[in-house]
Scaffold this motif. Sequence first.
Motif, PDB file in Angstrom:
ATOM      1  N   MET A   1       0.852  -1.198   0.000  1.00  0.00           N
ATOM      2  CA  MET A   1       0.000   0.000   0.000  1.00  0.00           C
ATOM      3  C   MET A   1       0.883   1.242   0.000  1.00  0.00           C
ATOM      4  O   MET A   1       1.854   1.332   0.743  1.00  0.00           O
ATOM      5  N   ALA A   2       0.554   2.217  -0.836  1.00  0.00           N
ATOM      6  CA  ALA A   2       1.349   3.440  -0.945  1.00  0.00           C
ATOM      7  C   ALA A   2       1.199   4.290   0.311  1.00  0.00           C
ATOM      8  O   ALA A   2       0.157   4.308   0.971  1.00  0.00           O
ATOM      9  N   THR A   3       2.264   5.012   0.653  1.00  0.00           N
ATOM     10  CA  THR A   3       2.248   5.917   1.805  1.00  0.00           C
ATOM     11  C   THR A   3       1.572   7.221   1.410  1.00  0.00           C
ATOM     12  O   THR A   3       1.994   7.879   0.456  1.00  0.00           O
ATOM     13  N   PRO A   4       0.525   7.650   2.126  1.00  0.00           N
ATOM     14  CA  PRO A   4      -0.135   8.919   1.778  1.00  0.00           C
ATOM     15  C   PRO A   4       0.746  10.119   2.108  1.00  0.00           C
ATOM     16  O   PRO A   4       1.403  10.160   3.146  1.00  0.00           O
ATOM     17  N   LEU A   5       0.752  11.080   1.214  1.00  0.00           N
ATOM     18  CA  LEU A   5       1.516  12.320   1.369  1.00  0.00           C
ATOM     19  C   LEU A   5       0.545  13.488   1.477  1.00  0.00           C
ATOM     20  O   LEU A   5      -0.249  13.728   0.568  1.00  0.00           O
ATOM     21  N   TYR A   6       0.606  14.207   2.591  1.00  0.00           N
ATOM     22  CA  TYR A   6      -0.264  15.354   2.818  1.00  0.00           C
ATOM     23  C   TYR A   6       0.582  16.621   2.859  1.00  0.00           C
ATOM     24  O   TYR A   6       1.577  16.692   3.589  1.00  0.00           O
ATOM     25  N   LEU A   7       0.178  17.624   2.103  1.00  0.00           N
ATOM     26  CA  LEU A   7       0.859  18.907   2.112  1.00  0.00           C
ATOM     27  C   LEU A   7       0.009  19.930   2.861  1.00  0.00           C
ATOM     28  O   LEU A   7      -1.195  20.057   2.599  1.00  0.00           O
ATOM     29  N   PHE A   8       0.641  20.658   3.780  1.00  0.00           N
ATOM     30  CA  PHE A   8      -0.036  21.746   4.487  1.00  0.00           C
ATOM     31  C   PHE A   8       0.560  23.067   4.026  1.00  0.00           C
ATOM     32  O   PHE A   8       1.770  23.277   4.093  1.00  0.00           O
ATOM     33  N   THR A   9      -0.302  23.937   3.524  1.00  0.00           N
ATOM     34  CA  THR A   9       0.129  25.251   3.106  1.00  0.00           C
ATOM     35  C   THR A   9      -0.716  26.297   3.825  1.00  0.00           C
ATOM     36  O   THR A   9      -1.601  25.976   4.614  1.00  0.00           O
ATOM     37  N   GLY A  10      -0.449  27.558   3.537  1.00  0.00           N
ATOM     38  CA  GLY A  10      -1.110  28.655   4.240  1.00  0.00           C
ATOM     39  C   GLY A  10      -0.096  29.747   4.487  1.00  0.00           C
ATOM     40  O   GLY A  10       1.072  29.467   4.771  1.00  0.00           O
ATOM     41  N   PHE A  11      -0.529  30.991   4.423  1.00  0.00           N
ATOM     42  CA  PHE A  11       0.423  32.096   4.497  1.00  0.00           C
ATOM     43  C   PHE A  11       1.065  32.185   5.876  1.00  0.00           C
ATOM     44  O   PHE A  11       0.611  31.587   6.852  1.00  0.00           O
ATOM     45  N   LEU A  12       2.155  32.942   5.941  1.00  0.00           N
ATOM     46  CA  LEU A  12       2.913  33.142   7.174  1.00  0.00           C
ATOM     47  C   LEU A  12       2.002  33.537   8.333  1.00  0.00           C
ATOM     48  O   LEU A  12       1.205  34.468   8.227  1.00  0.00           O
ATOM     49  N   GLY A  13       2.121  32.803   9.439  1.00  0.00           N
ATOM     50  CA  GLY A  13       1.355  33.144  10.624  1.00  0.00           C
ATOM     51  C   GLY A  13      -0.066  32.636  10.651  1.00  0.00           C
ATOM     52  O   GLY A  13      -0.830  32.962  11.567  1.00  0.00           O
ATOM     53  N   SER A  14      -0.454  31.821   9.672  1.00  0.00           N
ATOM     54  CA  SER A  14      -1.835  31.333   9.639  1.00  0.00           C
ATOM     55  C   SER A  14      -2.103  30.260  10.694  1.00  0.00           C
ATOM     56  O   SER A  14      -3.254  30.020  11.053  1.00  0.00           O
ATOM     57  N   GLY A  15      -1.046  29.611  11.175  1.00  0.00           N
ATOM     58  CA  GLY A  15      -1.223  28.596  12.217  1.00  0.00           C
ATOM     59  C   GLY A  15      -0.955  27.180  11.754  1.00  0.00           C
ATOM     60  O   GLY A  15      -1.478  26.224  12.340  1.00  0.00           O
ATOM     61  N   LYS A  16      -0.132  27.015  10.728  1.00  0.00           N
ATOM     62  CA  LYS A  16       0.139  25.672  10.204  1.00  0.00           C
ATOM     63  C   LYS A  16       0.783  24.768  11.253  1.00  0.00           C
ATOM     64  O   LYS A  16       0.408  23.600  11.404  1.00  0.00           O
ATOM     65  N   SER A  17       1.771  25.305  11.985  1.00  0.00           N
ATOM     66  CA  SER A  17       2.449  24.487  12.999  1.00  0.00           C
ATOM     67  C   SER A  17       1.479  24.058  14.091  1.00  0.00           C
ATOM     68  O   SER A  17       1.541  22.925  14.576  1.00  0.00           O
ATOM     69  N   SER A  18       0.569  24.962  14.481  1.00  0.00           N
ATOM     70  CA  SER A  18      -0.431  24.615  15.506  1.00  0.00           C
ATOM     71  C   SER A  18      -1.358  23.520  15.000  1.00  0.00           C
ATOM     72  O   SER A  18      -1.703  22.586  15.740  1.00  0.00           O
ATOM     73  N   VAL A  19      -1.779  23.617  13.738  1.00  0.00           N
ATOM     74  CA  VAL A  19      -2.646  22.593  13.156  1.00  0.00           C
ATOM     75  C   VAL A  19      -1.923  21.244  13.123  1.00  0.00           C
ATOM     76  O   VAL A  19      -2.500  20.205  13.481  1.00  0.00           O
ATOM     77  N   ILE A  20      -0.670  21.246  12.705  1.00  0.00           N
ATOM     78  CA  ILE A  20       0.079  19.986  12.621  1.00  0.00           C
ATOM     79  C   ILE A  20       0.315  19.408  14.005  1.00  0.00           C
ATOM     80  O   ILE A  20       0.215  18.190  14.212  1.00  0.00           O
ATOM     81  N   ASN A  21       0.606  20.259  14.999  1.00  0.00           N
ATOM     82  CA  ASN A  21       0.761  19.763  16.365  1.00  0.00           C
ATOM     83  C   ASN A  21      -0.518  19.084  16.838  1.00  0.00           C
ATOM     84  O   ASN A  21      -0.484  18.014  17.465  1.00  0.00           O
ATOM     85  N   SER A  22      -1.662  19.702  16.550  1.00  0.00           N
ATOM     86  CA  SER A  22      -2.945  19.114  16.944  1.00  0.00           C
ATOM     87  C   SER A  22      -3.194  17.806  16.198  1.00  0.00           C
ATOM     88  O   SER A  22      -3.633  16.806  16.791  1.00  0.00           O
ATOM     89  N   LEU A  23      -2.893  17.796  14.910  1.00  0.00           N
ATOM     90  CA  LEU A  23      -3.069  16.590  14.099  1.00  0.00           C
ATOM     91  C   LEU A  23      -2.218  15.439  14.627  1.00  0.00           C
ATOM     92  O   LEU A  23      -2.690  14.302  14.733  1.00  0.00           O
ATOM     93  N   LEU A  24      -0.970  15.731  14.969  1.00  0.00           N
ATOM     94  CA  LEU A  24      -0.071  14.676  15.463  1.00  0.00           C
ATOM     95  C   LEU A  24      -0.597  14.053  16.750  1.00  0.00           C
ATOM     96  O   LEU A  24      -0.359  12.873  17.016  1.00  0.00           O
ATOM     97  N   GLY A  25      -1.331  14.830  17.532  1.00  0.00           N
ATOM     98  CA  GLY A  25      -1.934  14.283  18.740  1.00  0.00           C
ATOM     99  C   GLY A  25      -2.955  13.202  18.454  1.00  0.00           C
ATOM    100  O   GLY A  25      -3.196  12.324  19.295  1.00  0.00           O
ATOM    101  N   HIS A  26      -3.548  13.237  17.250  1.00  0.00           N
ATOM    102  CA  HIS A  26      -4.510  12.214  16.834  1.00  0.00           C
ATOM    103  C   HIS A  26      -3.818  10.994  16.219  1.00  0.00           C
ATOM    104  O   HIS A  26      -4.481   9.987  15.938  1.00  0.00           O
ATOM    105  N   LEU A  27      -2.523  11.099  15.962  1.00  0.00           N
ATOM    106  CA  LEU A  27      -1.808  10.056  15.222  1.00  0.00           C
ATOM    107  C   LEU A  27      -0.757   9.360  16.086  1.00  0.00           C
ATOM    108  O   LEU A  27       0.250   8.876  15.566  1.00  0.00           O
ATOM    109  N   SER A  28      -0.990   9.304  17.382  1.00  0.00           N
ATOM    110  CA  SER A  28       0.012   8.746  18.295  1.00  0.00           C
ATOM    111  C   SER A  28       0.285   7.264  18.039  1.00  0.00           C
ATOM    112  O   SER A  28       1.333   6.750  18.432  1.00  0.00           O
ATOM    113  N   ASP A  29      -0.635   6.584  17.371  1.00  0.00           N
ATOM    114  CA  ASP A  29      -0.446   5.158  17.089  1.00  0.00           C
ATOM    115  C   ASP A  29       0.066   4.931  15.658  1.00  0.00           C
ATOM    116  O   ASP A  29       0.091   3.790  15.184  1.00  0.00           O
TER     117      ASP A  29
END
Length: 321
Positions: free
Chosen positions: A1-29
């Motif tokens: 099965m292929a590995t899914p690749l997700y790209l996160f974009t958004g202008f400077l200061g939009s909160g991409k790092s915060s979104v990814i931090n929150s997302l990673l909390g759902h992916l602990s397994d």
Amino acid sequence: MATPLYLFTGFLGSGKSSVINSLLGHLSDKRVGLILNDFGAITVDSALVKGDGEISATKSLSGGQIFCSCLAGSFVAAVEEMASLNLDAIIVEASGLAKPSPLLEIISNIQRRTNHKVSYSGMICVVDAERYHILSQSLKTIEEQVVFSDWFIINKSDLVDETTIEKVEESIKGLRPLAPIFTTSFGVVDQAMIDLLDSSHAGVDLRQIDGAAYSGWGVHGRPRNCTFLPTYPFEREALEQFLSTVSNHLFRMKGFIPTQGEESLIVDAVGPHVRVSEGKMPPNLEPGVMAIFAANIDALSLIEQAWQNFSNTPFSCVETP
């Protein structure tokens, strides 16, 4: 099965790092590979993403944006390397200045180089509800990021009223009529967003889009960046007053300023919103506050004068080529 690749974009200061931090909390397994892209010379985002326990592999790319010729090859090579690690997902945080017009060509190269072991599962655009309309009027990259994205997270909804949210949604729908749109604050990812990510594991269709309309950067030209580093000791209040004075004139300020021993002050400033907190100085991270600004702004003089107004301590401010 292929590995899914997700790209996160958004202008400077939009909160991409915060979104990814929150997302990673759902992916602990899950086994997750993370690629972080900073436009400036300092890889600040690599220190701001906190999901160490959920990350199996990390790669930082700095000094440009992954869709330009300066970094596209390194980006493809980083994905190719992660494709061999038996990961559950690869998450990419693109620079806030990403110009994704070459997306089709880059994804085609990735699939060819990995023998289709990686599937492109979509681009998620994080939108700053407060600054979207102002920035989109002068920066081509705002519309470009929207046009090439597959779904949207309108962040910072706590800073605006419902009418503003509706106007942002209307603008996005004018460019991407059928794309899902979520609204949140503080970058919080909810289960509905996770379900959408899961549903796209098999990949999304790459659309043929004429990128010629997005050539160049807009009326202000290609943004520039510099690194500001005051010499400690100085008053924290002076730093906060300085940031409040200059941040409104710049696109973004973020970074780490060493203080005593292994300690540092963490700077996060977007427009009028300035936050200074305390934390450990990340190992192997170049100290300083990265400032990104429009090409027609004399940011170095602005920063120099403002710092001298609030503190008499030495500092350096160097523009990155």
